[in-house]
Scaffold this motif. Structure first.
Motif, PDB file in Angstrom:
ATOM      1  N   CYS A  62       0.710  -1.321  -0.108  1.00 41.74           N
ATOM      2  CA  CYS A  62       0.155  -0.089   0.150  1.00 41.74           C
ATOM      3  C   CYS A  62       0.886   1.279  -0.007  1.00 41.74           C
ATOM      4  N   CYS A  63       0.454   2.276  -0.907  1.00 38.90           N
ATOM      5  CA  CYS A  63       0.806   3.496  -0.886  1.00 38.90           C
ATOM      6  C   CYS A  63       0.084   4.724  -0.720  1.00 38.90           C
ATOM      7  N   TYR A  64       0.465   5.924  -0.485  1.00 42.78           N
ATOM      8  CA  TYR A  64      -0.316   7.095  -0.276  1.00 42.78           C
ATOM      9  C   TYR A  64       0.345   8.279  -0.856  1.00 42.78           C
ATOM     10  N   VAL A  65      -0.443   9.137  -1.512  1.00 39.09           N
ATOM     11  CA  VAL A  65       0.220  10.389  -2.063  1.00 39.09           C
ATOM     12  C   VAL A  65      -0.494  11.428  -1.385  1.00 39.09           C
ATOM     13  N   SER A  66       0.473  12.333  -0.504  1.00 36.38           N
ATOM     14  CA  SER A  66       0.199  13.560   0.045  1.00 36.38           C
ATOM     15  C   SER A  66       1.283  14.373  -0.014  1.00 36.38           C
ATOM     16  N   MET A  67       1.078  15.625   0.678  1.00 36.67           N
ATOM     17  CA  MET A  67       2.184  16.788   0.636  1.00 36.67           C
ATOM     18  C   MET A  67       3.286  16.322   1.426  1.00 36.67           C
ATOM     19  N   TYR A  68       4.499  16.706   0.945  1.00 42.33           N
ATOM     20  CA  TYR A  68       6.049  16.583   1.616  1.00 42.33           C
ATOM     21  C   TYR A  68       6.739  17.554   0.774  1.00 42.33           C
ATOM     22  N   LYS A  69       7.477  18.382   1.526  1.00 45.42           N
ATOM     23  CA  LYS A  69       8.359  19.384   0.975  1.00 45.42           C
ATOM     24  C   LYS A  69       7.631  20.263   0.026  1.00 45.42           C
ATOM     25  N   GLU A  70       6.454  20.567   0.444  1.00 50.78           N
ATOM     26  CA  GLU A  70       5.770  21.524  -0.356  1.00 50.78           C
ATOM     27  C   GLU A  70       5.081  21.033  -1.678  1.00 50.78           C
ATOM     28  N   GLN A  71       5.272  19.524  -2.014  1.00 58.58           N
ATOM     29  CA  GLN A  71       4.865  19.230  -3.203  1.00 58.58           C
ATOM     30  C   GLN A  71       4.084  17.842  -3.014  1.00 58.58           C
ATOM     31  N   PRO A  72       3.530  16.983  -3.935  1.00 61.34           N
ATOM     32  CA  PRO A  72       2.960  16.001  -3.808  1.00 61.34           C
ATOM     33  C   PRO A  72       3.942  14.685  -3.849  1.00 61.34           C
ATOM     34  N   TYR A  73       3.722  13.926  -2.495  1.00 64.46           N
ATOM     35  CA  TYR A  73       4.872  12.951  -2.519  1.00 64.46           C
ATOM     36  C   TYR A  73       4.160  11.286  -2.441  1.00 64.46           C
ATOM     37  N   LEU A  74       5.004  10.559  -2.921  1.00 60.86           N
ATOM     38  CA  LEU A  74       4.416   9.207  -2.610  1.00 60.86           C
ATOM     39  C   LEU A  74       4.979   8.640  -1.327  1.00 60.86           C
ATOM     40  N   TRP A  75       4.033   7.956  -0.678  1.00 59.43           N
ATOM     41  CA  TRP A  75       4.463   7.647   0.822  1.00 59.43           C
ATOM     42  C   TRP A  75       4.616   6.037   0.848  1.00 59.43           C
ATOM     43  N   ALA A  76       5.268   5.482   1.440  1.00 63.90           N
ATOM     44  CA  ALA A  76       5.371   3.929   1.710  1.00 63.90           C
ATOM     45  C   ALA A  76       4.652   3.691   3.146  1.00 63.90           C
ATOM     46  N   ARG A  77       4.001   2.393   3.053  1.00 61.05           N
ATOM     47  CA  ARG A  77       3.220   2.107   4.204  1.00 61.05           C
ATOM     48  C   ARG A  77       4.401   1.573   5.485  1.00 61.05           C
ATOM     49  N   LEU A  78       4.361   2.088   6.491  1.00 60.22           N
ATOM     50  CA  LEU A  78       5.440   1.614   7.602  1.00 60.22           C
ATOM     51  C   LEU A  78       4.532   1.523   8.698  1.00 60.22           C
ATOM     52  N   ASP A  79       4.154   0.407   9.160  1.00 59.50           N
ATOM     53  CA  ASP A  79       3.535   0.048  10.312  1.00 59.50           C
ATOM     54  C   ASP A  79       4.498   0.049  11.662  1.00 59.50           C
ATOM     55  N   ARG A  80       4.133   0.793  12.529  1.00 62.03           N
ATOM     56  CA  ARG A  80       4.996   0.921  13.596  1.00 62.03           C
ATOM     57  C   ARG A  80       4.736  -0.357  14.572  1.00 62.03           C
ATOM     58  N   LYS A  81       5.582  -1.389  14.713  1.00 62.28           N
ATOM     59  CA  LYS A  81       5.751  -2.588  15.477  1.00 62.28           C
ATOM     60  C   LYS A  81       6.054  -2.800  16.645  1.00 62.28           C
ATOM     61  N   PRO A  82       5.748  -3.798  17.532  1.00 61.11           N
ATOM     62  CA  PRO A  82       6.254  -3.859  18.703  1.00 61.11           C
ATOM     63  C   PRO A  82       7.445  -4.404  18.790  1.00 61.11           C
ATOM     64  N   THR A  83       8.236  -4.100  19.921  1.00 64.25           N
ATOM     65  CA  THR A  83       9.831  -4.895  20.118  1.00 64.25           C
ATOM     66  C   THR A  83       9.486  -6.297  20.475  1.00 64.25           C
TER      67      THR A  83
END
Length: 331
Positions: A62-83
């Motif tokens: 899964c990916c997501y497109v949202s703003m970053y550095k004042e332009q549309p960016y692709l974001w990668a899914r990264l679930d924060r997982k337990p130790t």
């Protein structure tokens, strides 16, 4: 066309589920299997499933497109997982209760660190300023994909931040049976989630590319419709997945009019995936890069240039796309 639901968190099953004491078909480390019962999930009835849009659940990341550095960016899914220690405690709880519900987390101590750029997914619950893990023990989230970012090199191959474009697979507007590979302005994909599929993602069930010439592409969630889907009935859906050509998909995601998303995976029904060739590979595909074909240097080896060289060529299926000389047939 109405804007479809964004996939920010785990999607519930269209049927109520139960746990069976058998090895999971989906996760090797899981010693129990979550399967669908014949009982429809109550949220489905509340959301009027009969008027929902049924779409193909694609097997990728899964990916997501949202703003970053004042332009549309692709974001990668990264679930924060337990130790490791917290994970052991959580698994003991799961084994005892067959669910992650009711487990007491200490978010500050129980979870691995994530990059500073990490953000939790939309609608993640917060308590005392901290994101709350879901019933699977994860905190869904995103990290921006930078150019030449090694951990996300396949993600970065499908975006051109200089031109602000993404490489997208979608049904042709003129012929829904025909798939089209083209470029789309990232601005047009803002706040949408997409699936990255291809050679080095999830075992490549669609047979795309090769080790020498990997091929990856983005597919907007909800863009690949299922025409004439079966009714939401356990036996009809099982028969459809098992016996029909159109049912050779990983699953179905229903987009309800109120924004609710529900899904059904083949594993919920005890069916194998992948099982032979996929329905996505039964459809012809055309490469349409007309608007950008002059933008990419012929000597470059990136994915955008490779597809630009194939502008106007038809292939009988995704697995037939190859970047060597003599592509199959021009328009």
């Amino acid at each position: 066309m109405r804007r479809l639901g964004s996939v920010q968190q785990k999607i519930p099953c269209v049927f109520l589920t139960e746990v069976k004491e058998e090895q999971s078909r989906k996760r090797e480390s899981q010693q129990f299997q979550v399967v669908a019962t014949e009982n429809v999930n109550p949220i489905v009835l509340e959301s009027n499933i009969n008027s929902a849009l049924a779409t193909e659940k694609l097997d990728g990341t899964c990916c997501y497109v949202s703003m970053y550095k004042e332009q549309p960016y692709l974001w990668a899914r990264l679930d924060r997982k337990p130790t490791k220690q917290a994970c052991k405690r959580f698994k003991r709880h799961q084994c005892s209760y067959r669910s992650g519900k009711g487990f007491a987390w200490n978010v500050e101590e129980d979870f691995k660190t994530v990059p500073e750029t990490w953000v939790p997914a939309l609608r993640v619950e917060h308590q005392n300023g901290q994101p709350v893990p879901d019933e699977h023990g994860h905190i869904p989230g995103w990290v921006p994909v930078e150019k030449d970012d090694k951990p996300y090199c396949w993600h970065s191959s499908v975006v051109d931040y200089d031109a602000r474009l993404g490489l997208v697979l979608r049904p042709s507007a003129q012929n829904e049976d025909l798939l089209e590979i083209t470029t789309v302005p990232l601005a047009d994909l803002m706040e949408q989630t997409l699936e990255l599929i291809g050679t080095n993602v999830n075992g490549n069930p669609y047979g795309m590319g090769s080790k020498k010439h990997p091929v990856h592409i983005l597919v907007a969630h909800g863009s690949v419709r299922i025409r004439n889907p079966p009714l939401v009935d356990y036996h009809q859906l099982t028969s459809w997945f098992r016996d029909s050509q159109e049912g050779r998909v990983e699953g179905i995601v229903w987009h309800c009019n109120d924004g609710t998303l529900v899904k059904l995976h083949r594993h919920h029904l005890g069916l194998k995936w992948p099982d032979g060739d996929t329905f996505l590979n039964a459809r012809p595909v055309v490469v349409y890069m007309e608007s950008v074909v002059q933008e990419y240097d012929n000597t470059s080896k990136d994915l955008f240039t490779s597809f630009a060289r194939l502008n106007g060529h038809h292939f009988s299926r995704l697995r037939d796309i190859q970047f060597d000389p003599s592509p199959e047939s021009p328009i």
